[in-house]
Design a protein around this motif. Structure first.
Motif, PDB file in Angstrom:
ATOM      1  N   VAL A  56       0.840  -1.199   0.000  1.00  0.00           N
ATOM      2  CA  VAL A  56       0.000   0.000   0.000  1.00  0.00           C
ATOM      3  C   VAL A  56       0.877   1.253   0.000  1.00  0.00           C
ATOM      4  O   VAL A  56       0.625   2.203  -0.771  1.00  0.00           O
ATOM      5  CB  VAL A  56      -0.950   0.002   1.209  1.00  0.00           C
ATOM      6  CG1 VAL A  56      -1.740   1.304   1.264  1.00  0.00           C
ATOM      7  CG2 VAL A  56      -1.912  -1.177   1.134  1.00  0.00           C
ATOM      8  N   SER A  57       1.911   1.267   0.831  1.00  0.00           N
ATOM      9  CA  SER A  57       2.803   2.433   0.901  1.00  0.00           C
ATOM     10  C   SER A  57       3.503   2.663  -0.424  1.00  0.00           C
ATOM     11  O   SER A  57       3.617   3.807  -0.894  1.00  0.00           O
ATOM     12  CB  SER A  57       3.849   2.232   2.002  1.00  0.00           C
ATOM     13  OG  SER A  57       3.251   2.063   3.254  1.00  0.00           O
ATOM     14  N   PHE A  58       3.963   1.581  -1.059  1.00  0.00           N
ATOM     15  CA  PHE A  58       4.711   1.725  -2.307  1.00  0.00           C
ATOM     16  C   PHE A  58       3.814   2.185  -3.450  1.00  0.00           C
ATOM     17  O   PHE A  58       4.214   3.031  -4.257  1.00  0.00           O
ATOM     18  CB  PHE A  58       5.375   0.397  -2.671  1.00  0.00           C
ATOM     19  CG  PHE A  58       6.330   0.512  -3.823  1.00  0.00           C
ATOM     20  CD1 PHE A  58       7.592   1.049  -3.639  1.00  0.00           C
ATOM     21  CD2 PHE A  58       5.962   0.091  -5.092  1.00  0.00           C
ATOM     22  CE1 PHE A  58       8.475   1.177  -4.698  1.00  0.00           C
ATOM     23  CE2 PHE A  58       6.836   0.208  -6.153  1.00  0.00           C
ATOM     24  CZ  PHE A  58       8.100   0.755  -5.960  1.00  0.00           C
ATOM     25  N   ALA A 151       9.489  11.045  -2.434  1.00  0.00           N
ATOM     26  CA  ALA A 151      10.540  11.968  -2.877  1.00  0.00           C
ATOM     27  C   ALA A 151      11.608  11.234  -3.673  1.00  0.00           C
ATOM     28  O   ALA A 151      12.070  11.712  -4.716  1.00  0.00           O
ATOM     29  CB  ALA A 151      11.161  12.669  -1.664  1.00  0.00           C
ATOM     30  N   TYR A 152      12.021  10.057  -3.185  1.00  0.00           N
ATOM     31  CA  TYR A 152      13.034   9.269  -3.902  1.00  0.00           C
ATOM     32  C   TYR A 152      12.473   8.744  -5.225  1.00  0.00           C
ATOM     33  O   TYR A 152      13.162   8.745  -6.245  1.00  0.00           O
ATOM     34  CB  TYR A 152      13.495   8.104  -3.035  1.00  0.00           C
ATOM     35  CG  TYR A 152      14.214   8.524  -1.772  1.00  0.00           C
ATOM     36  CD1 TYR A 152      15.557   8.859  -1.803  1.00  0.00           C
ATOM     37  CD2 TYR A 152      13.547   8.587  -0.554  1.00  0.00           C
ATOM     38  CE1 TYR A 152      16.229   9.254  -0.646  1.00  0.00           C
ATOM     39  CE2 TYR A 152      14.198   8.977   0.604  1.00  0.00           C
ATOM     40  CZ  TYR A 152      15.538   9.307   0.555  1.00  0.00           C
ATOM     41  OH  TYR A 152      16.187   9.693   1.692  1.00  0.00           O
ATOM     42  N   ILE A 153      11.237   8.294  -5.197  1.00  0.00           N
ATOM     43  CA  ILE A 153      10.613   7.763  -6.410  1.00  0.00           C
ATOM     44  C   ILE A 153      10.410   8.867  -7.444  1.00  0.00           C
ATOM     45  O   ILE A 153      10.547   8.634  -8.656  1.00  0.00           O
ATOM     46  CB  ILE A 153       9.285   7.062  -6.061  1.00  0.00           C
ATOM     47  CG1 ILE A 153       9.574   5.801  -5.248  1.00  0.00           C
ATOM     48  CG2 ILE A 153       8.493   6.715  -7.311  1.00  0.00           C
ATOM     49  CD1 ILE A 153       8.345   5.096  -4.706  1.00  0.00           C
ATOM     50  N   ALA A 154      10.105  10.075  -6.976  1.00  0.00           N
ATOM     51  CA  ALA A 154       9.965  11.211  -7.896  1.00  0.00           C
ATOM     52  C   ALA A 154      11.263  11.456  -8.651  1.00  0.00           C
ATOM     53  O   ALA A 154      11.246  11.747  -9.863  1.00  0.00           O
ATOM     54  CB  ALA A 154       9.551  12.462  -7.127  1.00  0.00           C
ATOM     55  N   GLU A 155      12.393  11.330  -7.966  1.00  0.00           N
ATOM     56  CA  GLU A 155      13.690  11.517  -8.622  1.00  0.00           C
ATOM     57  C   GLU A 155      13.956  10.408  -9.638  1.00  0.00           C
ATOM     58  O   GLU A 155      14.565  10.637 -10.684  1.00  0.00           O
ATOM     59  CB  GLU A 155      14.795  11.552  -7.572  1.00  0.00           C
ATOM     60  CG  GLU A 155      14.810  12.820  -6.731  1.00  0.00           C
ATOM     61  CD  GLU A 155      15.094  14.050  -7.581  1.00  0.00           C
ATOM     62  OE1 GLU A 155      16.248  14.233  -8.007  1.00  0.00           O
ATOM     63  OE2 GLU A 155      14.138  14.817  -7.834  1.00  0.00           O
ATOM     64  N   ILE A 156      13.509   9.205  -9.336  1.00  0.00           N
ATOM     65  CA  ILE A 156      13.666   8.089 -10.280  1.00  0.00           C
ATOM     66  C   ILE A 156      12.852   8.357 -11.544  1.00  0.00           C
ATOM     67  O   ILE A 156      13.341   8.190 -12.666  1.00  0.00           O
ATOM     68  CB  ILE A 156      13.230   6.766  -9.619  1.00  0.00           C
ATOM     69  CG1 ILE A 156      14.207   6.382  -8.497  1.00  0.00           C
ATOM     70  CG2 ILE A 156      13.140   5.646 -10.658  1.00  0.00           C
ATOM     71  CD1 ILE A 156      13.753   5.201  -7.674  1.00  0.00           C
ATOM     72  N   ASN A 201      14.636  -1.469  -6.640  1.00  0.00           N
ATOM     73  CA  ASN A 201      15.513  -1.350  -5.471  1.00  0.00           C
ATOM     74  C   ASN A 201      14.822  -0.607  -4.334  1.00  0.00           C
ATOM     75  O   ASN A 201      14.974  -0.956  -3.154  1.00  0.00           O
ATOM     76  CB  ASN A 201      16.807  -0.621  -5.851  1.00  0.00           C
ATOM     77  CG  ASN A 201      17.702  -1.459  -6.730  1.00  0.00           C
ATOM     78  OD1 ASN A 201      17.619  -2.685  -6.744  1.00  0.00           O
ATOM     79  ND2 ASN A 201      18.576  -0.819  -7.489  1.00  0.00           N
ATOM     80  N   ASP A 202      14.068   0.437  -4.679  1.00  0.00           N
ATOM     81  CA  ASP A 202      13.333   1.175  -3.652  1.00  0.00           C
ATOM     82  C   ASP A 202      12.239   0.317  -3.024  1.00  0.00           C
ATOM     83  O   ASP A 202      11.956   0.440  -1.826  1.00  0.00           O
ATOM     84  CB  ASP A 202      12.717   2.438  -4.255  1.00  0.00           C
ATOM     85  CG  ASP A 202      13.630   3.637  -4.133  1.00  0.00           C
ATOM     86  OD1 ASP A 202      14.822   3.445  -3.838  1.00  0.00           O
ATOM     87  OD2 ASP A 202      13.167   4.779  -4.347  1.00  0.00           O
ATOM     88  N   PHE A 203      11.615  -0.534  -3.833  1.00  0.00           N
ATOM     89  CA  PHE A 203      10.586  -1.430  -3.305  1.00  0.00           C
ATOM     90  C   PHE A 203      11.182  -2.394  -2.284  1.00  0.00           C
ATOM     91  O   PHE A 203      10.630  -2.604  -1.199  1.00  0.00           O
ATOM     92  CB  PHE A 203       9.937  -2.199  -4.453  1.00  0.00           C
ATOM     93  CG  PHE A 203       8.770  -3.042  -4.044  1.00  0.00           C
ATOM     94  CD1 PHE A 203       7.845  -2.583  -3.124  1.00  0.00           C
ATOM     95  CD2 PHE A 203       8.585  -4.311  -4.575  1.00  0.00           C
ATOM     96  CE1 PHE A 203       6.754  -3.355  -2.742  1.00  0.00           C
ATOM     97  CE2 PHE A 203       7.508  -5.097  -4.200  1.00  0.00           C
ATOM     98  CZ  PHE A 203       6.587  -4.610  -3.287  1.00  0.00           C
ATOM     99  N   LYS A 208      12.400  -3.628   3.781  1.00  0.00           N
ATOM    100  CA  LYS A 208      13.273  -3.615   4.960  1.00  0.00           C
ATOM    101  C   LYS A 208      12.944  -2.458   5.899  1.00  0.00           C
ATOM    102  O   LYS A 208      12.903  -2.634   7.128  1.00  0.00           O
ATOM    103  CB  LYS A 208      14.737  -3.540   4.509  1.00  0.00           C
ATOM    104  CG  LYS A 208      15.199  -4.788   3.762  1.00  0.00           C
ATOM    105  CD  LYS A 208      16.670  -4.740   3.417  1.00  0.00           C
ATOM    106  CE  LYS A 208      16.973  -3.706   2.372  1.00  0.00           C
ATOM    107  NZ  LYS A 208      18.406  -3.720   1.980  1.00  0.00           N
ATOM    108  N   ASP A 209      12.681  -1.276   5.325  1.00  0.00           N
ATOM    109  CA  ASP A 209      12.356  -0.123   6.164  1.00  0.00           C
ATOM    110  C   ASP A 209      10.991  -0.261   6.832  1.00  0.00           C
ATOM    111  O   ASP A 209      10.715   0.428   7.823  1.00  0.00           O
ATOM    112  CB  ASP A 209      12.382   1.158   5.329  1.00  0.00           C
ATOM    113  CG  ASP A 209      13.786   1.700   5.152  1.00  0.00           C
ATOM    114  OD1 ASP A 209      14.703   1.195   5.825  1.00  0.00           O
ATOM    115  OD2 ASP A 209      13.974   2.633   4.339  1.00  0.00           O
ATOM    116  N   SER A 210      10.146  -1.141   6.309  1.00  0.00           N
ATOM    117  CA  SER A 210       8.843  -1.349   6.950  1.00  0.00           C
ATOM    118  C   SER A 210       9.005  -1.914   8.356  1.00  0.00           C
ATOM    119  O   SER A 210       8.080  -1.830   9.173  1.00  0.00           O
ATOM    120  CB  SER A 210       7.973  -2.294   6.110  1.00  0.00           C
ATOM    121  OG  SER A 210       8.498  -3.617   6.110  1.00  0.00           O
ATOM    122  N   ALA A 211      10.181  -2.486   8.643  1.00  0.00           N
ATOM    123  CA  ALA A 211      10.445  -2.974   9.998  1.00  0.00           C
ATOM    124  C   ALA A 211      10.417  -1.836  11.016  1.00  0.00           C
ATOM    125  O   ALA A 211      10.164  -2.062  12.210  1.00  0.00           O
ATOM    126  CB  ALA A 211      11.803  -3.679  10.049  1.00  0.00           C
TER     127      ALA A 211
END
Length: 272
Positions: A56-58, A151-156, A201-203, A208-211
């Motif tokens: 959902v977040s992604f 923000a990171y995905i926007a740069e991608i 890679n962000d996914f 991992k960050d979902s932890a």
């Protein structure tokens, strides 16, 4: 012939074979060992929560990131500056800090603002006052991850869009295509090849960050593992299982994304 055989030997993924063997051994041990079976039965619900929060977040972050990237190419400078401001701010805040800020600062402020807007119907008894606890911690975590990763995905997306040659865009415009048509039929199909690897890679990074959502008490793998280990003092076995479950998720996703990337590259070469 010998050179072809040597190339096949070099291309064989020994690392993957080693991972599969180790994974099978550990899986057999989980099935045959009562303690590990009990830990797995406790943590698998957390795995479902981890997958839910990540997906959902992604998806939300990707939609927001695409909007930000497209707005960043606006002919209006004020819009471009706002998008750049948002991107730099979000990229500068650690995800853990963003989780705390959204959960304990932004969410209560948003609830207070909503109650202020709806003050009249609340006073007249037409509706109940909104409480902070009505905004679940799970959705606060999802909202924080969405903002941070957008923000990171926007740069991608921005880099992928810029990778398309200007000549193709100008040619499409000269044929009378509208801006949305140029984007949908010319820019995006070519940009996706550049976008997909870093987006994947962000996914994986988000899995991992979902932890980190465990700090809010969200019942993901990490949180359930922490609770189980604290109650049984089986820290070694519990965190072995937590690590194994995250590795299954991340490595599995990595292999799927690599396969998808190869298929896209093959189709692109065939069309070329």
């Amino acid at each position: 012939m010998q050179a072809s055989k040597n190339k096949q030997e070099q291309d064989f993924p020994y690392w993957l074979a080693a991972i599969i063997v180790i994974g099978l051994i550990f899986t057999i041990y989980i099935v045959t060992n009562e303690l590990y079976t009990a830990i797995f039965n406790t943590l698998y619900k957390g795995a479902l929560m981890t997958i839910f929060v990540t997906l959902v977040s992604f998806i939300l972050a990707s939609i927001l990131g695409l909007v930000i990237a497209i707005a960043g190419f606006s002919k209006y400078r004020v819009i471009r500056e706002i998008m750049r401001f948002y991107t730099e701010i979000m990229r500068g805040v650690p995800v853990l800090v963003l989780l705390f800020y959204i959960a304990f600062v932004a969410a209560p402020s948003l609830v207070d603002f909503a109650n202020w807007i709806l003050a009249y119907p609340i006073e007249e008894g037409l509706m109940k006052k909104i409480l902070v606890r009505d905004f679940s911690l799970t959705w606060r975590a999802i909202f924080a991850l969405m903002l941070g990763y957008s923000a990171y995905i926007a740069e991608i997306f921005r880099a992928g869009i810029q990778s398309v040659e200007d000549g193709q865009i100008e040619a499409a415009q000269s044929l009378g295509m509208k801006r949305w048509q140029v984007f949908c039929f010319i820019i995006f199909p070519q940009a996706i090849r550049t976008i997909l690897p870093p987006l994947g890679n962000d996914f994986i990074a988000m899995v991992k960050d979902s932890a980190l959502v465990s700090v809010l008490g969200v019942a993901d793998i990490t949180q359930l593992g922490k609770v189980y280990a604290s109650g049984t003092f089986r820290f070694f076995e519990t965190y072995n299982m937590v690590t194994f479950m995250y590795l299954v998720l991340t490595i599995g996703l990595s292999l799927m994304l690599r396969r998808l990337e190869k298929r896209l590259n093959t189709r692109y070469k065939q069309k070329a």
